[in-house]
Design a protein around this motif. Sequence first.
Motif, PDB file in Angstrom:
ATOM      1  N   ALA A  37       0.871  -1.174   0.000  1.00 29.95           N
ATOM      2  CA  ALA A  37       0.000   0.000   0.000  1.00 29.95           C
ATOM      3  C   ALA A  37       0.907   1.223   0.000  1.00 29.95           C
ATOM      4  O   ALA A  37       2.071   1.144   0.393  1.00 29.95           O
ATOM      5  N   LYS A  38       0.380   2.333  -0.443  1.00 27.85           N
ATOM      6  CA  LYS A  38       1.178   3.553  -0.531  1.00 27.85           C
ATOM      7  C   LYS A  38       0.811   4.486   0.626  1.00 27.85           C
ATOM      8  O   LYS A  38      -0.356   4.839   0.800  1.00 27.85           O
ATOM      9  N   VAL A  39       1.817   4.870   1.407  1.00 25.48           N
ATOM     10  CA  VAL A  39       1.600   5.822   2.489  1.00 25.48           C
ATOM     11  C   VAL A  39       1.547   7.224   1.887  1.00 25.48           C
ATOM     12  O   VAL A  39       2.419   7.607   1.114  1.00 25.48           O
ATOM     13  N   ILE A  40       0.514   7.970   2.245  1.00 31.33           N
ATOM     14  CA  ILE A  40       0.287   9.318   1.733  1.00 31.33           C
ATOM     15  C   ILE A  40       0.409  10.310   2.889  1.00 31.33           C
ATOM     16  O   ILE A  40      -0.184  10.115   3.950  1.00 31.33           O
ATOM     17  N   ASN A  41       1.183  11.359   2.666  1.00 29.38           N
ATOM     18  CA  ASN A  41       1.272  12.466   3.617  1.00 29.38           C
ATOM     19  C   ASN A  41       1.406  13.735   2.782  1.00 29.38           C
ATOM     20  O   ASN A  41       2.503  14.176   2.474  1.00 29.38           O
ATOM     21  N   HIS A  42       0.263  14.289   2.394  1.00 30.79           N
ATOM     22  CA  HIS A  42       0.251  15.428   1.480  1.00 30.79           C
ATOM     23  C   HIS A  42      -0.600  16.556   2.056  1.00 30.79           C
ATOM     24  O   HIS A  42      -1.817  16.415   2.202  1.00 30.79           O
ATOM     25  N   GLN A  43       0.056  17.658   2.376  1.00 29.32           N
ATOM     26  CA  GLN A  43      -0.661  18.843   2.833  1.00 29.32           C
ATOM     27  C   GLN A  43      -0.936  19.721   1.618  1.00 29.32           C
ATOM     28  O   GLN A  43      -0.017  20.113   0.902  1.00 29.32           O
ATOM     29  N   HIS A  44      -2.199  20.018   1.379  1.00 29.28           N
ATOM     30  CA  HIS A  44      -2.608  20.809   0.219  1.00 29.28           C
ATOM     31  C   HIS A  44      -2.274  22.288   0.404  1.00 29.28           C
ATOM     32  O   HIS A  44      -2.128  22.771   1.523  1.00 29.28           O
ATOM     33  N   GLU A  45      -2.166  22.989  -0.706  1.00 35.76           N
ATOM     34  CA  GLU A  45      -1.974  24.438  -0.689  1.00 35.76           C
ATOM     35  C   GLU A  45      -3.253  25.106  -0.189  1.00 35.76           C
ATOM     36  O   GLU A  45      -4.357  24.618  -0.412  1.00 35.76           O
ATOM     37  N   ARG A  46      -3.088  26.237   0.455  1.00 34.10           N
ATOM     38  CA  ARG A  46      -4.261  27.033   0.851  1.00 34.10           C
ATOM     39  C   ARG A  46      -4.928  27.579  -0.407  1.00 34.10           C
ATOM     40  O   ARG A  46      -4.259  27.953  -1.354  1.00 34.10           O
ATOM     41  N   THR A  47      -6.219  27.625  -0.390  1.00 38.12           N
ATOM     42  CA  THR A  47      -6.968  28.171  -1.519  1.00 38.12           C
ATOM     43  C   THR A  47      -7.646  29.471  -1.085  1.00 38.12           C
ATOM     44  O   THR A  47      -7.874  29.696   0.110  1.00 38.12           O
ATOM     45  N   PRO A  48      -7.976  30.334  -2.043  1.00 37.85           N
ATOM     46  CA  PRO A  48      -8.559  31.637  -1.704  1.00 37.85           C
ATOM     47  C   PRO A  48      -9.887  31.553  -0.948  1.00 37.85           C
ATOM     48  O   PRO A  48     -10.253  32.496  -0.239  1.00 37.85           O
ATOM     49  N   ASP A  49     -10.603  30.456  -1.075  1.00 38.39           N
ATOM     50  CA  ASP A  49     -11.902  30.342  -0.413  1.00 38.39           C
ATOM     51  C   ASP A  49     -11.794  30.051   1.089  1.00 38.39           C
ATOM     52  O   ASP A  49     -12.788  30.107   1.804  1.00 38.39           O
ATOM     53  N   LEU A  50     -10.584  29.776   1.591  1.00 43.50           N
ATOM     54  CA  LEU A  50     -10.403  29.487   3.012  1.00 43.50           C
ATOM     55  C   LEU A  50     -10.310  30.786   3.810  1.00 43.50           C
ATOM     56  O   LEU A  50      -9.622  31.722   3.414  1.00 43.50           O
ATOM     57  N   SER A  51     -10.998  30.814   4.946  1.00 49.34           N
ATOM     58  CA  SER A  51     -10.849  31.971   5.834  1.00 49.34           C
ATOM     59  C   SER A  51      -9.551  31.814   6.624  1.00 49.34           C
ATOM     60  O   SER A  51      -8.908  30.752   6.583  1.00 49.34           O
ATOM     61  N   LEU A  52      -9.154  32.844   7.349  1.00 54.07           N
ATOM     62  CA  LEU A  52      -7.887  32.825   8.073  1.00 54.07           C
ATOM     63  C   LEU A  52      -7.794  31.672   9.078  1.00 54.07           C
ATOM     64  O   LEU A  52      -6.731  31.110   9.290  1.00 54.07           O
ATOM     65  N   GLU A  53      -8.901  31.326   9.707  1.00 56.58           N
ATOM     66  CA  GLU A  53      -8.876  30.259  10.714  1.00 56.58           C
ATOM     67  C   GLU A  53      -9.008  28.852  10.119  1.00 56.58           C
ATOM     68  O   GLU A  53      -8.798  27.868  10.806  1.00 56.58           O
ATOM     69  N   ASP A  54      -9.352  28.744   8.835  1.00 58.05           N
ATOM     70  CA  ASP A  54      -9.463  27.431   8.181  1.00 58.05           C
ATOM     71  C   ASP A  54      -8.080  26.873   7.861  1.00 58.05           C
ATOM     72  O   ASP A  54      -7.172  27.614   7.483  1.00 58.05           O
ATOM     73  N   LEU A  55      -7.958  25.564   7.999  1.00 54.47           N
ATOM     74  CA  LEU A  55      -6.723  24.877   7.632  1.00 54.47           C
ATOM     75  C   LEU A  55      -6.853  24.296   6.228  1.00 54.47           C
ATOM     76  O   LEU A  55      -7.941  23.863   5.834  1.00 54.47           O
TER      77      LEU A  55
END
Length: 125
Positions: A37-55
């Motif tokens: 199986a493939k271990v995945i650890n990928h943090q996505h880029e922030r997108t413009p639709d996210l508010s400041l407190e959203d991850l």
Amino acid sequence: MEISGLYIYVDGSDLEEIAEQIESSLVEWLASNNIDAKVINHQHERTPDLSLEDLAGWDLGLNIGLGQINSLPELLDQIYSLGLKHNRDFVVGCYSEGSGISEDISFFGAESGKPKSEQIAEFLN
């Protein structure tokens, strides 16, 4: 949807404190149990639709090819124990590489309880 495989990811994006521990636990367990199986650890880029407190989204877990479905009960048990250890839930779902579509099937872990292998198997049939 033509299913290419399954994913089992930590539910949530607040993973800074546990990401490395979960990733290394998965890598070690897969190697010692000879499961492909493939271990995945990928943090996505922030997108413009996210508010400041959203991850930003974070995919942390496993991608499993259909050839490894027989190992699913063992995988679910191991990941369930990680969920209890880190007080987290996981989501299991299926994906199609051809269409790029994914669909959640079930949640399990510290809050949601034990994984339901039969529900996942039923979905795949």
